[in-house]
Design a protein around this motif. Structure first.
Motif, PDB file in Angstrom:
ATOM      1  N   GLU A 113       0.972  -1.251  -0.037  1.00 57.22           N
ATOM      2  CA  GLU A 113      -0.093   0.084   0.064  1.00 57.22           C
ATOM      3  C   GLU A 113       0.705   1.159   0.082  1.00 57.22           C
ATOM      4  N   ILE A 114       0.169   2.322  -0.167  1.00 58.40           N
ATOM      5  CA  ILE A 114       0.997   3.410  -0.294  1.00 58.40           C
ATOM      6  C   ILE A 114       0.761   4.419   0.746  1.00 58.40           C
ATOM      7  N   VAL A 115       1.731   5.224   1.394  1.00 57.76           N
ATOM      8  CA  VAL A 115       1.392   6.111   2.563  1.00 57.76           C
ATOM      9  C   VAL A 115       1.777   7.441   1.688  1.00 57.76           C
ATOM     10  N   VAL A 116       1.037   8.484   2.107  1.00 61.16           N
ATOM     11  CA  VAL A 116       1.677   9.620   1.374  1.00 61.16           C
ATOM     12  C   VAL A 116       1.531  10.865   2.346  1.00 61.16           C
ATOM     13  N   ARG A 117       2.499  11.815   2.296  1.00 54.87           N
ATOM     14  CA  ARG A 117       2.736  13.070   3.307  1.00 54.87           C
ATOM     15  C   ARG A 117       2.247  14.309   2.252  1.00 54.87           C
ATOM     16  N   GLN A 118       1.313  14.936   2.469  1.00 54.30           N
ATOM     17  CA  GLN A 118       1.502  16.414   1.811  1.00 54.30           C
ATOM     18  C   GLN A 118       2.143  17.187   2.758  1.00 54.30           C
ATOM     19  N   VAL A 119       3.248  17.632   1.960  1.00 52.78           N
ATOM     20  CA  VAL A 119       4.272  18.862   2.529  1.00 52.78           C
ATOM     21  C   VAL A 119       3.646  20.010   2.667  1.00 52.78           C
ATOM     22  N   LYS A 120       3.135  20.581   1.357  1.00 55.82           N
ATOM     23  CA  LYS A 120       2.339  21.568   1.164  1.00 55.82           C
ATOM     24  C   LYS A 120       1.522  21.213  -0.407  1.00 55.82           C
ATOM     25  N   LYS A 121       0.318  22.068  -0.512  1.00 60.57           N
ATOM     26  CA  LYS A 121      -0.611  21.826  -1.636  1.00 60.57           C
ATOM     27  C   LYS A 121       0.426  21.745  -2.872  1.00 60.57           C
ATOM     28  N   GLY A 122       0.184  20.632  -3.553  1.00 63.38           N
ATOM     29  CA  GLY A 122       1.096  20.383  -4.726  1.00 63.38           C
ATOM     30  C   GLY A 122       2.375  19.594  -4.567  1.00 63.38           C
ATOM     31  N   GLN A 123       2.629  19.595  -3.409  1.00 59.97           N
ATOM     32  CA  GLN A 123       4.170  18.753  -2.978  1.00 59.97           C
ATOM     33  C   GLN A 123       3.712  17.633  -1.920  1.00 59.97           C
ATOM     34  N   ILE A 125       4.884  13.493  -0.661  1.00 68.17           N
ATOM     35  CA  ILE A 125       5.871  12.553  -0.439  1.00 68.17           C
ATOM     36  C   ILE A 125       5.117  11.390  -0.471  1.00 68.17           C
ATOM     37  N   ARG A 126       5.417  10.264  -1.182  1.00 70.28           N
ATOM     38  CA  ARG A 126       4.856   8.933  -1.097  1.00 70.28           C
ATOM     39  C   ARG A 126       5.911   7.927  -0.604  1.00 70.28           C
ATOM     40  N   SER A 127       5.351   6.688  -0.224  1.00 70.37           N
ATOM     41  CA  SER A 127       6.224   5.565   0.181  1.00 70.37           C
ATOM     42  C   SER A 127       5.498   4.436   0.147  1.00 70.37           C
ATOM     43  N   ALA A 128       6.038   3.159  -0.234  1.00 72.05           N
ATOM     44  CA  ALA A 128       5.158   1.946  -0.112  1.00 72.05           C
ATOM     45  C   ALA A 128       5.390   1.272   1.107  1.00 72.05           C
ATOM     46  N   PHE A 129       4.491   0.394   1.555  1.00 78.18           N
ATOM     47  CA  PHE A 129       4.833  -0.387   2.789  1.00 78.18           C
ATOM     48  C   PHE A 129       3.978  -1.753   2.570  1.00 78.18           C
ATOM     49  N   CYS A 130       4.586  -2.924   3.163  1.00 76.31           N
ATOM     50  CA  CYS A 130       3.645  -4.142   3.134  1.00 76.31           C
ATOM     51  C   CYS A 130       2.567  -4.204   4.267  1.00 76.31           C
ATOM     52  N   ARG A 131       1.640  -4.130   3.883  1.00 74.82           N
ATOM     53  CA  ARG A 131       0.396  -4.008   4.902  1.00 74.82           C
ATOM     54  C   ARG A 131      -0.058  -5.611   5.274  1.00 74.82           C
ATOM     55  N   ASN A 132      -0.309  -5.826   6.491  1.00 71.27           N
ATOM     56  CA  ASN A 132      -0.877  -7.102   6.905  1.00 71.27           C
ATOM     57  C   ASN A 132      -2.438  -6.905   6.848  1.00 71.27           C
ATOM     58  N   LEU A 133      -2.982  -7.719   6.032  1.00 74.74           N
ATOM     59  CA  LEU A 133      -4.485  -7.281   5.854  1.00 74.74           C
ATOM     60  C   LEU A 133      -5.383  -7.686   7.045  1.00 74.74           C
ATOM     61  N   SER A 134      -4.782  -8.677   8.000  1.00 73.02           N
ATOM     62  CA  SER A 134      -5.438  -9.054   9.088  1.00 73.02           C
ATOM     63  C   SER A 134      -5.499  -8.151  10.048  1.00 73.02           C
ATOM     64  N   VAL A 135      -4.726  -6.887  10.135  1.00 71.24           N
ATOM     65  CA  VAL A 135      -4.643  -5.742  11.211  1.00 71.24           C
ATOM     66  C   VAL A 135      -5.406  -4.628  10.563  1.00 71.24           C
ATOM     67  N   GLU A 136      -6.488  -4.313  11.264  1.00 74.20           N
ATOM     68  CA  GLU A 136      -7.285  -3.009  11.138  1.00 74.20           C
ATOM     69  C   GLU A 136      -6.400  -1.950  11.555  1.00 74.20           C
ATOM     70  N   ILE A 137      -6.360  -0.967  10.211  1.00 71.18           N
ATOM     71  CA  ILE A 137      -5.495   0.292  10.789  1.00 71.18           C
ATOM     72  C   ILE A 137      -6.396   1.354  10.492  1.00 71.18           C
TER      73      ILE A 137
END
Length: 182
Positions: A113-123, A125-137
């Motif tokens: 899955e992808i996590v995204v941080r908005q630094v400011k509008k139009g900017q 940063i994204r990163s991928a992580f391996c999510r365990n589907l049995s854990v509710e986030i």
């Protein structure tokens, strides 16, 4: 890292290259425009990294429009109180990830899955992580902020964040009203 910024100087030079619409008529001027454009992107990248809390070099900078960039921009426009988002990976997005993600052996009950941080509008940063589907986030800014920081910081060396660690860290993020919001 992806940016919606004016990159006309670079695009202008690239259009003048032999594979583009014709050769550059003034090679020195074209090279200077290219250098200026690259320097602008370097400054922008350094600013985003500092504001986004990153210490390692980005593995890719995307200046082109993609469906996931458009969707993230629209999502943050609709959710103005949020600075972090977690979402499923888009078709075609996997191929843009660094090679180490593409070589992962993902267990059956997990997915990237992808996590995204908005630094400011139009900017953003994204990163991928391996999510365990049995854990509710929970879909809260604090929880996704924790996950983003954990992934961007390289995790804990073991490669696994427990639900207890996630809960403890996110409660600290929530309690810290003076903490930095990225």
């Amino acid at each position: 890292m992806y940016v919606n910024q004016n990159t006309d100087a670079i695009r202008s030079v690239l259009r003048q290259m032999p594979q583009g619409q014709g050769p550059a008529t003034d090679v020195i001027a074209a090279a200077e425009r290219m250098r200026s454009g690259v320097n602008s992107i370097d400054r922008l990248t350094q600013e985003m990294m500092a504001k986004g809390g990153l210490t390692s070099k980005p593995t890719g900078i995307s200046l082109t429009e993609t469906p996931w960039k458009s969707d993230d921009a629209a999502w943050f426009d609709r959710n103005k109180n949020r600075t972090h988002r977690m979402r499923q990976i888009y078709p075609g997005e996997f191929e843009t990830l660094p090679p180490e993600y593409q070589q992962l052996n993902i267990p059956d009950d997990h997915r990237l899955e992808i996590v995204v941080r908005q630094v400011k509008k139009g900017q953003r940063i994204r990163s991928a992580f391996c999510r365990n589907l049995s854990v509710e986030i929970p879909d809260t800014d604090e929880v996704i902020h924790v996950i983003f920081d954990w992934v961007a910081g390289g995790g804990n060396g073991a490669g696994v964040m427990t639900a207890q660690e996630l809960a403890e860290l996110s409660s600290r993020y929530k309690a810290s009203s003076s903490g930095s919001r990225h």
